[in-house]
Scaffold this active site. Structure first.
Site, PDB file in Angstrom:
ATOM      1  CD  GLU A 203       3.566  42.524  18.988  1.00  0.00           C
ATOM      2  OE1 GLU A 203       2.440  42.183  19.368  1.00  0.00           O
ATOM      3  OE2 GLU A 203       4.148  41.962  18.049  1.00  0.00           O
TER       4      GLU A 203
ATOM      5  CG  ASP B  79       4.782  41.066  14.189  1.00  0.00           C
ATOM      6  OD1 ASP B  79       3.790  41.619  14.667  1.00  0.00           O
ATOM      7  OD2 ASP B  79       4.837  39.841  13.955  1.00  0.00           O
TER       8      ASP B  79
ATOM      9  CG  HIS C 215      -3.212  44.972  15.078  1.00  0.00           C
ATOM     10  ND1 HIS C 215      -2.094  45.620  15.567  1.00  0.00           N
ATOM     11  CD2 HIS C 215      -2.785  43.768  14.680  1.00  0.00           C
ATOM     12  CE1 HIS C 215      -1.053  44.826  15.459  1.00  0.00           C
ATOM     13  NE2 HIS C 215      -1.431  43.689  14.921  1.00  0.00           N
ATOM     14  CG  ASP C 216      -2.247  42.021  18.003  1.00  0.00           C
ATOM     15  OD1 ASP C 216      -2.850  41.539  17.031  1.00  0.00           O
ATOM     16  OD2 ASP C 216      -1.014  42.239  17.994  1.00  0.00           O
TER      17      ASP C 216
ATOM     18  CG  ASP D 174       3.724  45.867  11.437  1.00  0.00           C
ATOM     19  OD1 ASP D 174       4.570  45.075  11.883  1.00  0.00           O
ATOM     20  OD2 ASP D 174       2.668  46.151  12.013  1.00  0.00           O
TER      21      ASP D 174
HETATM   22  C1  GLC Z   1       2.043  40.422  16.379  1.00  0.00           C
HETATM   23  C2  GLC Z   1       0.953  41.125  15.614  1.00  0.00           C
HETATM   24  C3  GLC Z   1      -0.225  40.210  15.541  1.00  0.00           C
HETATM   25  C4  GLC Z   1       0.180  38.958  14.836  1.00  0.00           C
HETATM   26  C5  GLC Z   1       1.409  38.319  15.490  1.00  0.00           C
HETATM   27  C6  GLC Z   1       2.022  37.300  14.607  1.00  0.00           C
HETATM   28  O1  GLC Z   1       1.676  40.161  17.679  1.00  0.00           O
HETATM   29  O2  GLC Z   1       0.655  42.338  16.209  1.00  0.00           O
HETATM   30  O3  GLC Z   1      -1.326  40.804  14.913  1.00  0.00           O
HETATM   31  O4  GLC Z   1      -0.875  38.043  14.858  1.00  0.00           O
HETATM   32  O5  GLC Z   1       2.408  39.259  15.720  1.00  0.00           O
HETATM   33  O6  GLC Z   1       2.619  37.931  13.496  1.00  0.00           O
END
Ligand code: GLC
Length: 529
Positions: free
Chosen positions: A265, A201, A326-327, A99
């Site tokens: 993402e 990310d 995970h979100d 990541d």
């Molecule tokens: C992304 C991650 C998340 C995190 C956010 C800030 O959305 O997937 O878990 O809280 O970025 O880094």
């Protein structure tokens, strides 16, 4: 099979390392624990794993607040463990992706510690700073995507720094060439070690408007998030200049002989998603499609998003399909509301669309979201916003390996960092013994994909189907039917052999006059030549 790059025919699997496998009984998953579970992943048949951050972090946001991008957090292990993971995974035909969190650091990162110290500090310009307005108010109206103002006053200089997430996650200034160079080095550090690529990310957020202009107010046509925050993130995210940064990442990835993968993402509307692929070969290889994740498991809704995505992407761009992360919570709960048949049908959907499926740990056993008590929550968002919002812990509880104290995740006497879920109902050990389980279905689907070029590289076309049913063709001879309705249907015009059904007794059944599909059943048919 073809000249296609490995990631187009791959099935990827996201690991949330803190919750995957704990080798030392501290209640936190770690790299040796993960290495010891590689055989399970090889048995399942996945081709690549993406690890949520394992780098050093004070864990305000569980690893997504990085304080050293090239050091492994001690609770996960060491760089030697990473090397061993890459080598042992490779022996099993599995690639390892990391990541990459380029948008922000931790407040404890040495860059920020320097930057906040003085107006003329060497790293000052590495972050996004602004003085208060003459009347003492915030520099502009930007809001953090985690709620509250995006600006926090930094005492030593009495200026504000911007953070799109927590106060502990200051955003980097991607207009600064030194920041770009620093990330070149970080990427090379991992790629040189044999990492197969990165999940990037918040890839749509990385660069902010250079003039720090106010965001416009939300209108009633805007999405839920804009409505909630009262503004559209036009200037603190989704900037056109982000594509320059992604092109830089891609150019760097492309310097490696063995193709490296960049998967972003990208929580943006379908029409904007296409832009993250650039010209099809100069930005992201894969962009996560949150429109799909957020859609209900409804034939018309899902079909529409898939058709729109197929139409929007450049012709050589490749979709990515995922149901959980995970979100976003787990699809067996979110899409299927705990209905095991629907979860199985959703798995068929994920693995039979054109594009790369990305499973989240536990998807393969139909693991459900856990309901947590407020005092058990560890996600800062749950801690802060409960009960209005319970945060993201429900989908982050430990992987359920077996129905025993510790769940096979940690020692029987240890206290896992998040409580264990419904071990009895969903666990790897018992599902492995049951050929009708979701785990076997997942494995069989992955094997079927591998053996069926139509299912990996074949094109996608929707087929006519009764209401509540979504049917599509892949390649020349594969038809997939997903019955999202509550009634059995008969589909005409399909003949051949059932290659796989979520109702396992049907595999191999001949289809001659009309294909019967039960409620919440999904069927893959190899049609007659
Ligand atoms: C992304 C991650 C998340 C995190 C956010 C800030 O959305 O997937 O878990 O809280 O970025 O880094």
């Amino acid at each position: 099979m073809s000249g296609a790059p490995w990631w187009q025919t791959a099935v990827l699997y996201q690991i949330y390392p803190r919750s995957f496998a704990d080798s030392n009984g501290d209640g936190v998953g770690d790299l040796p624990g993960l290495i010891a579970r590689l055989d399970d992943l090889a048995w399942l048949g996945v081709d690549g794993i993406w690890l949520s951050p394992i780098t050093l972090s004070p864990n305000a946001d569980w690893g997504y607040d990085v304080s050293d991008f090239t050091a492994v957090a001690p609770e996960f292990g060491t760089l030697d463990d990473v090397d061993r993971l890459i080598a042992e995974a490779a022996e099993r035909g599995i690639k390892v992706l990391m990541d990459l969190v380029p948008n922000h650091t931790s407040v404890e990162h040495p860059w920020f510690i320097d930057a906040q110290s003085a107006l003329d500090a060497p790293k000052r310009d590495w972050y996004v700073w602004a003085p208060p307005k003459p009347d003492g108010s915030l520099p502009n109206n930007w809001i953090s995507s985690f709620g509250g103002p995006g600006w926090t006053l930094s005492p030593p200089t009495q200026e504000y720094y911007f953070h799109n997430h927590l106060v502990e996650q200051p955003d980097l200034n991607w207009w600064n060439e030194d920041v770009r160079r620093a990330f070149d080095e970080i990427m090379r550090f991992w790629l040189d070690r044999g990492v197969a690529g990165f999940r990037i990310d918040v890839a749509n957020v990385i660069i902010k408007d250079a003039e720090l202009r106010d965001n416009p107010a939300a209108t009633e046509d805007d999405d839920f998030e804009a409505q909630m925050f009262g503004q559209r993130s036009v200037y603190n995210a989704n900037r056109p200049e982000v594509h320059e940064v992604l092109r830089r990442f891609r150019a760097l990835a492309d310097t490696y002989d063995e193709p490296r993968l960049l998967i972003g993402e990208t929580p943006v509307p379908v029409d904007d998603l296409a832009r993250y692929y650039g010209n099809g070969s100069d930005e992201l290889h894969l962009a996560f499609n949150f429109n799909f994740i957020n859609a209900p498991l409804d034939a018309a809704a899902m079909r529409t998003i898939v058709e729109e995505t197929e139409a929007a992407l450049p012709s050589d761009a490749w979709p990515a399909w995922t149901g959980s992360n995970h979100d976003m919570f787990r699809f067996p709960t979110r899409w299927a509301q705990g209905d095991a048949d629907k979860a199985r049908a959703a798995l068929v959907m994920l693995l039979c669309l054109r594009g790369t499926p990305v499973l989240y740990q536990g998807d393969e056993i139909g693991q459900l979201d856990s309901v947590l008590a407020h005092e058990d929550m560890r996600d800062p968002l749950g801690v802060l916003y409960y009960p209005a919002y319970a945060g993201r812990d429900a989908g982050r509880t430990p992987m359920q390996w077996r129905a025993a104290p510790g769940g096979g995740f940690t020692d029987p006497e240890a206290t896992p960092w998040l409580p264990l879920g419904d071990l009895e109902d969903h666990n790897v050990e018992s599902q492995r013994k049951d050929p009708n389980s979701m785990l076997h279905l997942a494995r069989d689907l992955i094997a079927l994909r591998r053996a069926t070029p139509d299912l990996t590289l074949g094109d996608y076309a929707s087929l006519a189907a009764p209401e509540g049913v979504w049917a599509w063709r892949r390649g020349a001879r594969t038809v997939v039917v997903l019955n999202c309705s509550d009634e059995a249907v008969t589909i005409s015009g399909v003949s051949g052999t059932i290659a796989l059904s979520t109702h396992r007794g049907r595999d191999g059944e001949a289809v001659t006059s009309g294909l019967g599909v039960s409620a919440a059943e999904a069927v893959v048919v190899t049609t007659a030549a």
